[in-house]
Scaffold this motif. Structure first.
Motif, PDB file in Angstrom:
ATOM      1  N   ALA A 131     -31.589  24.370  48.304  1.00 19.82           N
ATOM      2  CA  ALA A 131     -33.095  24.320  48.404  1.00 19.82           C
ATOM      3  C   ALA A 131     -33.751  25.572  49.190  1.00 19.82           C
ATOM      4  O   ALA A 131     -33.056  25.733  50.100  1.00 19.82           O
ATOM      5  N   ASP A 132     -34.866  25.830  48.929  1.00 20.85           N
ATOM      6  CA  ASP A 132     -35.218  27.133  49.576  1.00 20.85           C
ATOM      7  C   ASP A 132     -36.287  26.593  50.758  1.00 20.85           C
ATOM      8  O   ASP A 132     -37.255  25.786  50.692  1.00 20.85           O
ATOM      9  N   PRO A 133     -35.578  26.845  51.853  1.00 26.23           N
ATOM     10  CA  PRO A 133     -36.369  26.447  53.274  1.00 26.23           C
ATOM     11  C   PRO A 133     -37.660  27.220  53.557  1.00 26.23           C
ATOM     12  O   PRO A 133     -38.444  26.873  54.469  1.00 26.23           O
ATOM     13  N   GLY A 134     -37.943  28.374  52.631  1.00 23.77           N
ATOM     14  CA  GLY A 134     -39.308  28.897  52.803  1.00 23.77           C
ATOM     15  C   GLY A 134     -39.272  30.114  53.969  1.00 23.77           C
ATOM     16  O   GLY A 134     -40.259  30.212  54.129  1.00 23.77           O
ATOM     17  N   PHE A 135     -37.986  30.567  54.250  1.00 26.73           N
ATOM     18  CA  PHE A 135     -38.064  31.977  55.109  1.00 26.73           C
ATOM     19  C   PHE A 135     -38.130  33.119  54.380  1.00 26.73           C
ATOM     20  O   PHE A 135     -38.010  34.039  55.116  1.00 26.73           O
ATOM     21  N   GLY A 136     -38.244  33.022  53.094  1.00 23.52           N
ATOM     22  CA  GLY A 136     -38.199  34.503  52.348  1.00 23.52           C
ATOM     23  C   GLY A 136     -39.418  35.349  52.378  1.00 23.52           C
ATOM     24  O   GLY A 136     -40.367  34.738  52.696  1.00 23.52           O
ATOM     25  N   GLY A 137     -39.368  36.570  51.792  1.00 21.30           N
ATOM     26  CA  GLY A 137     -40.554  37.328  51.708  1.00 21.30           C
ATOM     27  C   GLY A 137     -41.068  36.879  50.481  1.00 21.30           C
ATOM     28  O   GLY A 137     -40.782  35.927  49.681  1.00 21.30           O
ATOM     29  N   ARG A 138     -42.215  37.691  50.242  1.00 21.18           N
ATOM     30  CA  ARG A 138     -43.264  37.424  48.834  1.00 21.18           C
ATOM     31  C   ARG A 138     -43.180  38.384  47.794  1.00 21.18           C
ATOM     32  O   ARG A 138     -43.672  38.101  46.775  1.00 21.18           O
ATOM     33  N   HIS A 139     -42.487  39.532  48.257  1.00 21.43           N
ATOM     34  CA  HIS A 139     -42.792  40.531  47.202  1.00 21.43           C
ATOM     35  C   HIS A 139     -41.522  41.309  46.389  1.00 21.43           C
ATOM     36  O   HIS A 139     -41.856  42.086  45.649  1.00 21.43           O
ATOM     37  N   ARG A 142     -37.319  37.448  48.333  1.00 19.97           N
ATOM     38  CA  ARG A 142     -37.863  35.995  48.521  1.00 19.97           C
ATOM     39  C   ARG A 142     -36.597  34.984  48.537  1.00 19.97           C
ATOM     40  O   ARG A 142     -36.775  33.757  49.083  1.00 19.97           O
ATOM     41  N   SER A 143     -35.409  35.187  48.277  1.00 17.35           N
ATOM     42  CA  SER A 143     -34.474  34.230  48.545  1.00 17.35           C
ATOM     43  C   SER A 143     -33.787  34.190  49.976  1.00 17.35           C
ATOM     44  O   SER A 143     -32.780  33.657  50.028  1.00 17.35           O
ATOM     45  N   PHE A 144     -34.288  35.016  50.785  1.00 22.29           N
ATOM     46  CA  PHE A 144     -33.783  35.193  52.160  1.00 22.29           C
ATOM     47  C   PHE A 144     -33.574  33.751  52.772  1.00 22.29           C
ATOM     48  O   PHE A 144     -34.606  33.173  52.582  1.00 22.29           O
ATOM     49  N   GLY A 145     -32.693  33.203  53.299  1.00 21.69           N
ATOM     50  CA  GLY A 145     -32.485  31.913  53.877  1.00 21.69           C
ATOM     51  C   GLY A 145     -32.038  30.854  52.930  1.00 21.69           C
ATOM     52  O   GLY A 145     -31.644  29.661  53.370  1.00 21.69           O
ATOM     53  N   VAL A 146     -32.072  31.055  51.775  1.00 19.69           N
ATOM     54  CA  VAL A 146     -31.701  30.116  50.718  1.00 19.69           C
ATOM     55  C   VAL A 146     -30.052  29.886  50.659  1.00 19.69           C
ATOM     56  O   VAL A 146     -29.329  30.768  50.585  1.00 19.69           O
ATOM     57  N   PRO A 147     -29.524  28.949  50.998  1.00 19.54           N
ATOM     58  CA  PRO A 147     -28.246  28.497  50.943  1.00 19.54           C
ATOM     59  C   PRO A 147     -27.628  28.413  49.746  1.00 19.54           C
ATOM     60  O   PRO A 147     -28.227  28.157  48.823  1.00 19.54           O
ATOM     61  N   GLY A 148     -26.343  28.922  49.669  1.00 22.72           N
ATOM     62  CA  GLY A 148     -25.650  29.070  48.185  1.00 22.72           C
ATOM     63  C   GLY A 148     -24.198  28.762  48.509  1.00 22.72           C
ATOM     64  O   GLY A 148     -23.620  28.950  49.636  1.00 22.72           O
TER      65      GLY A 148
END
Length: 446
Positions: free
Chosen positions: A316-324, A297-303
């Motif tokens: 901020a989460d850009p919304g590119f992660g998975g769902r499961h 789910r956190s794929f693409g979240v900068p840190g």
């Protein structure tokens, strides 16, 4: 217990791996579970004795299980599990410990001791005197593989160390100094190629993206060594759909590592769980490019790494992660349909970050099917659930009277009720939970 086929494909140029940094969105099944509904829960029927990761407990920490089926007497089947510096533990189907094997001692004062991380099985490894089942273990402490023959005629000590010390080279390190840095053998999956009959282990490297393929080499003395066949690496950074480059945040100098791995016994596909990225799929012989079939789910979240807290401050989460799957993605295991083992069944993954398990299809592009939790039992003395699960193993084969429908074994990273030491502080208490597969099917509809 399984014999695994590796599907051979033509060699692919190393440059093809570079293209893996461009990530597409995951495919989802038409029957996706409603995310607004609570996941079904199933309870374990058996749990193993506590392992304690402290000096009094021998620095034993439950990690990864494997299920060995005794074909002649399924009631005497075993669960073989790693306990890190505590070595190996062997349990019967009632969860009772029948054998404990220590990890190797340091090679010299000041060097690292053995630390067993992951375990997998080879059914019918071809020795000069016949075929024997073996357990293969990744020794993170000493950057080696260790091999144990399974002897069903020794019910109180079924594992025999048959590692050929003269033919057990370092897997990734160039010398002891590098071993001491512990960028060493970590995750592991073992398989047998049906066409050649040769057996292999795929290992991952701690704090790195490297994978290595090693061939197991039994000799005339009944010992087993190995040689590295080839290596490859998974990506550590990615181009997101918005064109930005992204890499998961971590401690400086550490790359997103792989631990959970499994080889599909019917297709020869290797599934590799890169903890902060997702699940990759590639040929077990490491010749093919890898494809990311599910993202965390956190794929693409900068840190940004915070040296004071020794944690990452997330943006901020850009919304590119998975769902499961919630990072870390950990134990992977293959659930074969006993009626149609080559066509149907599931890939199970431990979603360590939210204490759940995700189920993916084997037939239709590894689409998500559903999730579930291993929760607390309700009866007196019932086992607690599984939290922060590291390793998992499943078999649909009947295991005698105790588990006639098959068995799922999962690690529990926080066994309860909590145990305290002499100083009153809580001890790190881990163990393994045994879940009846019939009960899991009824709870989930799988």
């Amino acid at each position: 217990m399984r014999v695994i086929s590796s599907r051979r494909t033509p060699a692919v140029a190393a440059a093809a791996m570079v293209a893996l940094g461009v990530i597409a969105g995951p495919a989802h099944a038409r029957g996706d579970q409603d995310a607004s509904q609570p996941l079904p829960r199933v309870s374990a029927s058996v749990e193993t004795p506590s392992l304690f990761d402290d000096e009094a407990g021998g620095n034993a920490n439950a990690d990864d299980p494997a299920i060995w089926r005794n074909a002649k007497d399924p009631d005497r089947s075993l669960v073989i599990a790693t306990a890190k510096e505590g070595g190996l533990r062997v349990y019967d189907l009632d969860g009772r410990q029948v054998q404990s094997l220590p990890a190797p001692a340091p090679t010299a004062d000041g060097e690292m001791p053995g630390r067993f991380n992951n375990v997998d099985l080879i059914t019918g490894l071809r020795f000069p005197d016949g075929r024997h089942d073996v357990a293969v273990v990744s020794d993170r402490g000493r950057d080696q593989l260790r091999i144990y023959r399974i002897d069903p005629k020794r019910p109180t000590a079924p594992l025999v160390d048959v590692t050929d010390e003269s033919a057990a080279p370092l897997v990734f390190s160039t010398g002891q100094e590098e071993v001491n840095e512990q960028r060493t053998a970590y995750g592991l999956a073992a398989y047998t190629d049906r066409r050649s009959g040769r057996s292999y282990a795929v290992t991952s490297r701690r704090h790195a993206t490297a994978l290595a393929l090693a061939e197991l080499l039994p000799n005339a003395r009944g010992k087993v060594g190995y040689r590295t066949v080839r290596t490859t690496s998974l990506p550590s950074s990615f181009t997101l759909p918005n064109g930005k480059n992204w890499a998961p945040c971590g401690e400086p100098g550490e790359e997103p590592q792989v631990e959970g791995m499994v080889v599909d016994p019917d297709t020869g596909d290797l599934y590799a769980g890169q903890e902060d990225i997702g699940i990759w799929k590639l040929d077990a012989d490491l010749r093919s490019p890898a494809r990311l079939v599910e993202k965390v789910r956190s794929f693409g979240v900068p840190g940004t790494w915070n040296a004071e807290t020794e944690e990452c401050d997330a943006g901020a989460d850009p919304g590119f992660g998975g769902r499961h799957i919630s990072a870390d993605v950990e134990g992977l295991t293959i659930w074969r349909d006993p009626a149609q083992p080559g066509r149907r069944g599931y890939l199970l993954a431990s979603s360590q970050g939210d204490d759940t398990f995700a189920v993916f299809d084997r037939e239709h592009g590894n689409a998500y099917v559903r999730g579930f939790r291993v929760g607390d039992g309700t009866g007196p003395g019932s086992p607690d659930g599984s939290q922060e699960c590291d390793g998992a193993a499943v078999t649909t084969a009947p295991l005698g009277r105790k588990f006639p429908n098959g068995l799922l074994v999962v690690q529990d990273g926080h066994n309860t009720p909590a145990t305290t030491g002499p100083d009153g502080e809580a001890r790190t208490d881990t163990d393994f939970k045994f879940v009846d597969l019939g009960r899991l099917k009824r709870a989930t509809g799988l």
